[in-house]
Design a protein around this motif. Structure first.
Motif, PDB file in Angstrom:
ATOM      1  N   LEU A  50       0.818  -1.220   0.000  1.00 24.95           N
ATOM      2  CA  LEU A  50       0.000   0.000   0.000  1.00 24.95           C
ATOM      3  C   LEU A  50       0.853   1.271   0.000  1.00 24.95           C
ATOM      4  CD1 LEU A  50      -2.839  -1.058   2.435  1.00 24.95           C
ATOM      5  CD2 LEU A  50      -3.100  -0.367   0.053  1.00 24.95           C
TER       6      LEU A  50
ATOM      7  N   TRP B  94       0.599   4.814  -2.251  1.00 25.72           N
ATOM      8  CA  TRP B  94       0.386   6.173  -1.726  1.00 25.72           C
ATOM      9  C   TRP B  94       1.483   7.125  -2.185  1.00 25.72           C
ATOM     10  CZ3 TRP B  94      -3.932   8.172  -0.186  1.00 25.72           C
ATOM     11  CH2 TRP B  94      -4.941   7.340   0.328  1.00 25.72           C
TER      12      TRP B  94
ATOM     13  N   TYR C 228      -0.457  13.795  -7.555  1.00 23.86           N
ATOM     14  CA  TYR C 228      -1.169  15.042  -7.263  1.00 23.86           C
ATOM     15  C   TYR C 228      -0.234  16.236  -7.092  1.00 23.86           C
ATOM     16  CZ  TYR C 228      -5.659  12.867  -7.291  1.00 23.86           C
ATOM     17  OH  TYR C 228      -6.792  12.237  -7.734  1.00 23.86           O
TER      18      TYR C 228
ATOM     19  N   PHE D  31      -3.442   6.167   8.849  1.00 24.76           N
ATOM     20  CA  PHE D  31      -3.411   4.772   8.414  1.00 24.76           C
ATOM     21  C   PHE D  31      -2.223   4.009   9.019  1.00 24.76           C
ATOM     22  CE2 PHE D  31      -5.969   5.856   4.427  1.00 24.76           C
ATOM     23  CZ  PHE D  31      -7.131   5.370   4.997  1.00 24.76           C
TER      24      PHE D  31
ATOM     25  N   ARG E 129     -19.033  21.663 -18.183  1.00 25.72           N
ATOM     26  CA  ARG E 129     -17.712  21.254 -18.676  1.00 25.72           C
ATOM     27  C   ARG E 129     -17.855  20.114 -19.675  1.00 25.72           C
ATOM     28  NH1 ARG E 129     -13.650  20.848 -13.720  1.00 25.72           N
ATOM     29  NH2 ARG E 129     -12.247  20.420 -15.426  1.00 25.72           N
TER      30      ARG E 129
ATOM     31  N   ARG F  61     -15.389  14.798 -21.560  1.00 24.41           N
ATOM     32  CA  ARG F  61     -14.067  14.160 -21.522  1.00 24.41           C
ATOM     33  C   ARG F  61     -13.178  14.816 -20.465  1.00 24.41           C
ATOM     34  NH1 ARG F  61      -9.575  13.272 -26.210  1.00 24.41           N
ATOM     35  NH2 ARG F  61      -9.202  15.458 -25.820  1.00 24.41           N
ATOM     36  N   GLU F  62     -13.197  16.145 -20.418  1.00 21.87           N
ATOM     37  CA  GLU F  62     -12.364  16.845 -19.438  1.00 21.87           C
ATOM     38  C   GLU F  62     -12.753  16.467 -18.015  1.00 21.87           C
ATOM     39  OE1 GLU F  62      -9.720  18.457 -20.094  1.00 21.87           O
ATOM     40  OE2 GLU F  62     -10.097  18.089 -22.210  1.00 21.87           O
TER      41      GLU F  62
ATOM     42  N   TRP G 222     -11.379  13.135 -17.082  1.00 21.50           N
ATOM     43  CA  TRP G 222      -9.949  13.177 -16.739  1.00 21.50           C
ATOM     44  C   TRP G 222      -9.736  13.610 -15.286  1.00 21.50           C
ATOM     45  CZ3 TRP G 222      -8.069  10.019 -19.600  1.00 21.50           C
ATOM     46  CH2 TRP G 222      -8.000  10.076 -20.986  1.00 21.50           C
ATOM     47  N   THR G 223     -10.668  14.399 -14.748  1.00 19.96           N
ATOM     48  CA  THR G 223     -10.533  14.826 -13.352  1.00 19.96           C
ATOM     49  C   THR G 223     -11.088  13.761 -12.409  1.00 19.96           C
ATOM     50  OG1 THR G 223     -10.903  17.069 -14.131  1.00 19.96           O
ATOM     51  CG2 THR G 223     -10.999  16.738 -11.767  1.00 19.96           C
TER      52      THR G 223
ATOM     53  N   PRO H  39      -8.972   9.901 -11.799  1.00 23.23           N
ATOM     54  CA  PRO H  39      -7.955   9.809 -10.741  1.00 23.23           C
ATOM     55  C   PRO H  39      -8.562   9.949  -9.342  1.00 23.23           C
ATOM     56  CG  PRO H  39      -7.335  11.482 -12.344  1.00 23.23           C
ATOM     57  CD  PRO H  39      -8.691  11.008 -12.716  1.00 23.23           C
ATOM     58  N   ALA H  40      -9.573  10.844  -9.225  1.00 22.71           N
ATOM     59  CA  ALA H  40     -10.199  11.025  -7.911  1.00 22.71           C
ATOM     60  C   ALA H  40     -10.870   9.720  -7.468  1.00 22.71           C
ATOM     61  CB  ALA H  40     -11.227  12.152  -7.978  1.00 22.71           C
TER      62      ALA H  40
ATOM     63  N   LEU I 162      -8.280   7.331  -6.333  1.00 20.98           N
ATOM     64  CA  LEU I 162      -7.768   7.729  -5.018  1.00 20.98           C
ATOM     65  C   LEU I 162      -8.720   7.260  -3.913  1.00 20.98           C
ATOM     66  CD1 LEU I 162      -5.538   9.340  -3.544  1.00 20.98           C
ATOM     67  CD2 LEU I 162      -7.033  11.323  -3.671  1.00 20.98           C
TER      68      LEU I 162
ATOM     69  N   LEU J 192      -8.257   3.636  -3.411  1.00 15.57           N
ATOM     70  CA  LEU J 192      -7.038   3.363  -2.639  1.00 15.57           C
ATOM     71  C   LEU J 192      -7.286   3.627  -1.157  1.00 15.57           C
ATOM     72  CD1 LEU J 192      -4.013   2.678  -2.583  1.00 15.57           C
ATOM     73  CD2 LEU J 192      -3.518   5.082  -3.051  1.00 15.57           C
ATOM     74  N   PHE J 193      -8.008   4.696  -0.891  1.00 18.01           N
ATOM     75  CA  PHE J 193      -8.346   5.052   0.485  1.00 18.01           C
ATOM     76  C   PHE J 193      -9.152   3.912   1.141  1.00 18.01           C
ATOM     77  CE2 PHE J 193     -10.762   7.072   3.815  1.00 18.01           C
ATOM     78  CZ  PHE J 193      -9.854   7.962   4.378  1.00 18.01           C
TER      79      PHE J 193
ATOM     80  N   TRP K 293      -9.419   0.785   0.186  1.00 20.21           N
ATOM     81  CA  TRP K 293      -8.602  -0.421   0.262  1.00 20.21           C
ATOM     82  C   TRP K 293      -7.679  -0.364   1.493  1.00 20.21           C
ATOM     83  CZ3 TRP K 293      -4.124  -1.721  -3.665  1.00 20.21           C
ATOM     84  CH2 TRP K 293      -3.622  -2.984  -3.376  1.00 20.21           C
ATOM     85  N   THR K 294      -7.054   0.803   1.672  1.00 20.83           N
ATOM     86  CA  THR K 294      -6.146   0.953   2.811  1.00 20.83           C
ATOM     87  C   THR K 294      -6.911   0.832   4.129  1.00 20.83           C
ATOM     88  OG1 THR K 294      -4.907   2.506   1.457  1.00 20.83           O
ATOM     89  CG2 THR K 294      -4.301   2.399   3.758  1.00 20.83           C
ATOM     90  N   ALA K 295      -8.068   1.494   4.185  1.00 17.71           N
ATOM     91  CA  ALA K 295      -8.860   1.462   5.430  1.00 17.71           C
ATOM     92  C   ALA K 295      -9.295   0.027   5.752  1.00 17.71           C
ATOM     93  CB  ALA K 295     -10.080   2.363   5.271  1.00 17.71           C
TER      94      ALA K 295
ATOM     95  N   SER L  46      -7.826  -2.725   4.886  1.00 17.13           N
ATOM     96  CA  SER L  46      -6.705  -3.627   5.179  1.00 17.13           C
ATOM     97  C   SER L  46      -6.019  -3.295   6.505  1.00 17.13           C
ATOM     98  CB  SER L  46      -5.683  -3.579   4.044  1.00 17.13           C
ATOM     99  OG  SER L  46      -5.147  -2.284   3.955  1.00 17.13           O
ATOM    100  N   ARG L  47      -6.417  -2.229   7.152  1.00 18.99           N
ATOM    101  CA  ARG L  47      -5.794  -1.861   8.445  1.00 18.99           C
ATOM    102  C   ARG L  47      -6.348  -2.702   9.573  1.00 18.99           C
ATOM    103  NH1 ARG L  47      -1.060   0.111   8.367  1.00 18.99           N
ATOM    104  NH2 ARG L  47      -1.038  -0.882   6.363  1.00 18.99           N
TER     105      ARG L  47
END
Lengths: 602, 58
Positions: free
Chosen positions: A476, A480, A487, A542, B32, B35-36, B39-40, B43-44, B47, B50-51, B53-55, B57-58
């Protein structure tokens, strides 16, 4: 001498003293005087023991020398930004400082393994040489003007080889001492009056003697030859004589050592003399280099127009052109984050071979991708002032050769990663290259103002690659790290694009300030900066990072947001420039804080 | 196909429909280009994943 040149000289002298002090530590057998690191016997101050004090003095000098080195780095970025040689030198110096400090720790904790001792010395010698490169360049730049003294028409390659030979000689000396091979062959030129017998230690000792004889003779020859030429630049004469004298004296000390007795004073003098020879040769090589360059520029100026491309493309400039295709400054920044990923993965210094081959493979991969980028963007590079002097638009390298060069570097990186690191790291590096070339350069760059948002993924991969190189699998934390760099990229690049938006406009690259205007760009920079700081901070709850990192992330991130707010309110090029410059430091400092946080558990 | 498998497919389908509707609403309200905006948002979205997934797996 300018203040900058004086600062560089102080840094070089400081590193020299540090190296000699390292010799004192070694000769006095104080290497393990403080068996722990960074404390000494678990305390801030050493106990009243000679070995502990000597070892502690070495560490203290190292910390003190860090100050002029850091100041030099900052001063170069502040006042010498246009001098690429100086900037490259100070950047490399900073990059080397991190492994050097960690290596110093490992040398102590692993009880002085010979190879680590030699590498530790090698990096110290390189840092000193880089400080000398900066000092000599600053001295020469301060006296710019036509050359009035005799200068060689082209750079003597043998001088460069001899200088490298001195470096190699010092490494063989360190290895000889560290393996205990210094005294296996008493007497000179024979061993105890007899021809030397075989054996590993004898071979190590003889390699040092042989190298010393060949390289020493070459140094004396070059020193005398360069000092004798009439009309020569005074600085060249001084350093040529100094190099020749130092080499001769050094050889005499070496012979005395093996002929008389292994006296500690002679051993320290031997190291001091060797390092002085190296310093003198680097200074000499640099002054000759600058004199040759200036002579070339003066000759070109005297004939009006610069030389045609075909005639200019001698081996030296051509080599520089190919190097320039790889965009070395970008490569250094990418390697810095890859190094951060490796240090975090290994929780300290990874195995030396992994470190070296990952950085080598990473440099080849990034360099290859950049060269292919130069090939694809050759039409717009010629239009933009910032890139018009790149090798392809300048006519120094043909587009086909640049493409072949990029492909060759990529293949070489795959070989290095595949054979010497691990397949996962290789696959990630190759993926980053493909993404950068095809997704960013070919597709997004000329089609959307979000080009650097999505394209930034390629530049965010190095810390992941560094992690994969050490562990052979992902986790992980490296993801990150990827998110942080991802970003960080938009505010960093948009700040730059605000400064050169006219050039982008001319090249018809749809950067955000051109498509949406400055105000929208300022706003996006601000929001992305906030998001970036939030991403950096989330590592702490985390449990991926601790309090040292949190403090650094908030401090550095707060400053980042402050610059973004100022840009939004002032809306001036100078505010954009401030943010852009700070963003360069930000990432390096944040990764350094991560490494520190993992090394110093609170 | 088991009942839980069928429910999973249904759940993913519903989530996709909701995402498309939400995306269309954002495009219309912000003005807007689709397509633009993508693109924003991509990734959000990653993210956030990922947040989560991390939470978890803790």
């Amino acid at each position: 001498m300018s203040r900058f040149a004086r600062l560089a000289t102080v840094a070089a002298v400081g590193v020299y003293l540090l190296i000699v002090m390292g010799g004192v530590v070694r000769v006095s057998g104080s290497g393990l005087g403080c068996p722990d690191w960074p404390l000494c016997h678990g305390q801030l101050l050493p106990p009243a023991d000679l070995h502990a004090i000597v070892e502690y003095a070495h560490r203290t000098i190292a910390a003190v020398v860090g100050v002029p080195l850091g100041l030099l780095f900052l001063a170069a970025w502040r006042s010498q930004r246009r001098d690429r040689l100086v900037l490259c030198a100070v950047n490399l110096m900073m990059v080397l400082l991190v492994p050097q400090v960690l290596l110093g720790r490992e040398v102590v904790l692993r009880e002085l393994p010979p190879m680590l001792v030699a590498v530790h010395l090698a990096i110290a010698l390189t840092i000193m040489a880089l400080a000398i490169v900066v000092a000599t360049t600053a001295v020469v730049r301060a006296r710019a003007g036509p050359v009035t003294v005799a200068a060689p028409s082209r750079y003597p390659a043998s001088l460069a080889w001899t200088t490298l030979g001195v470096f190699f000689l010092l490494l063989t000396g360190a290895y000889t001492r560290a393996t205990g091979a210094s005294w296996v062959c008493p007497g000179f030129p024979l061993c105890d009056g007899q021809l030397p017998l075989g054996g590993r230690l004898v071979e190590i000792h003889l390699l040092h003697r042989l190298t010393a004889t060949v390289v020493g003779a070459s140094v004396v020859y070059h020193g005398l030859a360069l000092a004798r030429r009439p009309g020569r630049d005074r600085r060249i004469v001084v350093w040529a004589r100094a190099a020749a004298a130092a080499a001769a004296l050094q050889f005499a000390i070496g012979v005395a050592q093996v002929s008389v007795a292994p006296l500690p004073l002679l051993q320290i003098l031997h190291l001091a003399g060797g390092t002085a020879t190296w310093a003198a040769m680097v200074a000499l090589a640099m002054f000759v280099y600058h004199a040759t360059r200036r002579a070339g520029e003066t000759a070109a100026g005297a004939h009006g127009e610069p030389e045609p491309v075909g005639r200019r493309a001698r081996p030296g400039p051509r080599l520089a052109a190919y190097l320039s295709l790889t965009k070395p400054r970008i490569v250094v920044l990418l390697l810095t984050t890859a190094l951060g990923g490796m240090l975090l993965a290994a929780d300290g210094l990874p195995p030396l071979s992994t470190l070296v081959f990952t950085l080598l493979g990473g440099a080849l991969s990034a360099g290859g991708a950049n060269a292919i980028n130069c090939y694809i963007d050759r039409d717009i590079d010629g239009v933009m002032g910032r890139t018009a002097l790149r090798p392809i638009p300048a006519g120094l390298v043909s587009p086909e050769r640049a493409l072949l060069f990029g492909i060759a570097l990529t293949v070489a990186s795959l070989v290095v990663f595949g054979l010497l690191v691990n397949p996962l790291a290789g696959a990630l590096a190759f993926g980053a290259m493909l993404y950068y070339v095809f997704v960013y350069t070919r597709w997004l760059k000329r089609s959307t103002p979000s080009n650097i948002v999505i394209g930034g993924a390629a530049g965010a991969l190095p810390p992941v690659i560094g992690w994969a190189a050490v562990h052979g699998e992902l986790a992980l934390l490296p993801l990150w790290l990827f998110a942080i760099v991802f970003y960080w990229t938009p505010p960093h690049f948009w700040a730059l694009s605000l400064l050169i938006k006219r050039e982008y406009e001319r090249a018809r690259v749809p950067m955000l300030p051109i498509v949406r205007g400055d105000a929208e760009t300022h706003g996006q920079i601000f929001w992305y900066s906030l998001l970036m700081v939030a991403v950096t901070a989330v590592l702490v709850p985390f449990g991926l990072m601790g309090p040292i990192y949190l403090a650094a992330a908030l401090l550095l991130g707060g400053l980042f947001v402050y610059y973004a707010v100022r840009l939004r309110s002032e809306a001036t090029p100078s505010a954009a420039r401030r943010l852009f410059r700070y963003s360069l430091y930000y990432l390096t400092l944040l990764f350094a804080a991560m490494v520190l946080d993992r090394r110093i558990p609170l | 196909m088991t009942a839980s498998g069928g429910l999973s497919v249904l759940g993913v389908g519903l989530a996709a429909v909701v995402a498309v509707l939400a995306y269309t609403a954002i495009v219309r309200s912000t003005g807007r280009s689709p397509r633009e905006l993508a693109w924003t948002l991509i990734p959000a979205f990653l993210l956030v994943m990922l947040f989560v997934w991390t939470a978890l797996s803790r």
